[in-house]
Design an enzyme around this catalytic site. Sequence first.
Site, PDB file in Angstrom:
ATOM      1  N   HIS A   5       7.710 -73.472  26.051  1.00  0.00           N
ATOM      2  CA  HIS A   5       8.046 -74.079  24.757  1.00  0.00           C
ATOM      3  C   HIS A   5       8.517 -72.975  23.807  1.00  0.00           C
ATOM      4  CE1 HIS A   5       7.750 -76.841  21.354  1.00  0.00           C
ATOM      5  NE2 HIS A   5       6.946 -76.004  20.744  1.00  0.00           N
ATOM      6  N   ASP A  36       4.744 -75.881  12.166  1.00  0.00           N
ATOM      7  CA  ASP A  36       3.727 -76.950  12.153  1.00  0.00           C
ATOM      8  C   ASP A  36       2.424 -76.512  12.828  1.00  0.00           C
ATOM      9  OD1 ASP A  36       5.340 -77.155  14.615  1.00  0.00           O
ATOM     10  OD2 ASP A  36       4.195 -78.970  15.055  1.00  0.00           O
ATOM     11  N   HIS A  37       2.385 -75.267  13.302  1.00  0.00           N
ATOM     12  CA  HIS A  37       1.161 -74.732  13.924  1.00  0.00           C
ATOM     13  C   HIS A  37       0.566 -73.574  13.124  1.00  0.00           C
ATOM     14  CE1 HIS A  37       1.690 -77.030  17.740  1.00  0.00           C
ATOM     15  NE2 HIS A  37       2.871 -77.161  17.172  1.00  0.00           N
ATOM     16  N   HIS A  81       1.286 -70.665  19.040  1.00  0.00           N
ATOM     17  CA  HIS A  81       2.685 -70.214  18.993  1.00  0.00           C
ATOM     18  C   HIS A  81       3.185 -70.259  17.564  1.00  0.00           C
ATOM     19  CE1 HIS A  81       3.252 -74.589  19.269  1.00  0.00           C
ATOM     20  NE2 HIS A  81       4.527 -74.462  18.958  1.00  0.00           N
ATOM     21  N   HIS A 109       5.572 -71.765  15.763  1.00  0.00           N
ATOM     22  CA  HIS A 109       6.215 -72.837  15.005  1.00  0.00           C
ATOM     23  C   HIS A 109       5.424 -73.187  13.743  1.00  0.00           C
ATOM     24  CE1 HIS A 109       8.648 -74.280  18.755  1.00  0.00           C
ATOM     25  NE2 HIS A 109       9.238 -73.295  18.114  1.00  0.00           N
ATOM     26  N   ASP A 144       1.731 -76.849  22.263  1.00  0.00           N
ATOM     27  CA  ASP A 144       2.874 -77.690  22.638  1.00  0.00           C
ATOM     28  C   ASP A 144       3.332 -77.400  24.069  1.00  0.00           C
ATOM     29  OD1 ASP A 144       2.763 -78.638  20.065  1.00  0.00           O
ATOM     30  OD2 ASP A 144       4.657 -77.767  19.400  1.00  0.00           O
ATOM     31  N   HIS A 171      -0.147 -82.593  19.459  1.00  0.00           N
ATOM     32  CA  HIS A 171       0.581 -83.737  18.886  1.00  0.00           C
ATOM     33  C   HIS A 171       0.137 -85.051  19.508  1.00  0.00           C
ATOM     34  CE1 HIS A 171       3.748 -81.548  16.615  1.00  0.00           C
ATOM     35  NE2 HIS A 171       3.588 -80.618  17.536  1.00  0.00           N
TER      36      HIS A 171
HETATM   37 FE    FE Z   1       4.359 -78.559  17.383  1.00  0.00          FE
HETATM   38 ZN    ZN Z   2       5.970 -76.130  18.747  1.00  0.00          ZN
END
Ligand code: FE
Ligand code: ZN
Length: 255
Positions: free
Chosen positions: A111, A57-58, A53, A55, A128, A166
């Site tokens: 998410h 942090d990905h 996805h 985001h 996530d 995570h």
């Molecule tokens: Fe994340």
């Molecule tokens: Zn995420």
Amino acid sequence: MVQIHGVPAFEDNYLWVIEDGLRAAVVDPGDASPVADFLDHRGLVLTAILATHHHKDHVGGLAALAARGDVEVFGPASERIAGVTRPLAGGERIAVPGLALSLEVIAVPGHTAGHIAYAGEGFVFCGDTLFAGGCGRLFEGTPAQMAASLAKLAALPPATLVYCAHEYTLANLRFAQAVEPGNARLAERFFADSDRRARGEPTVPSTLALEIETNPFLRARVPEVAAAASRHAGRALATPLEVFTVVREWKNTYR
Ligand code: FE
Ligand code: ZN
């Protein structure tokens, strides 16, 4: 045979590297440099990136890693992620270039709206969506979407290794125990995973079988979970979806 390694990044992300000793693919590279270090240290050639996805942090390290050479970049078709060369909607089967690895793509909205998971050969990379002991927050989707997405993941074989993105497990399990204080398997898991964290070890991957026994977000049909959700909401809850919705909201404010 491939091996899977978790490269830690930021506070609590795992960037998963799949490798066969020569070539590698990376799932959700939020940061390029720890992945580049890992690849260089082991002399691995990066052939693919798999994004679940959009985001940061990905996907934050996606462009820098893609620039290493001939790298196919898989990602959700409906999300804006720069650099994706193979957009996926879910329902496809993909061959990961360079690795003898075929993966099923599963649409798991909730998410985010376009979130996808990659499953195959006894494991699933679920970003996530499903977490060890929990599930992702609903930033773009509805509880009904997330519940349906989790049901798709839960239908994979019980021995499936769950590679989420995570290390949230202990906080998730504390909440799970508030929901289900009488779940002995959950209490056991909390001790085992607390031990792992105390030794500095990851709690991920878990197995789907363990998630089904201990993760409240996969247990809306269990009477004890439904009763706890109903007590928390202060009203009767008629369906598993109502139970799931209350448990998801409850987790947002649980400390
Ligand atoms: Fe994340
Ligand atoms: Zn995420």
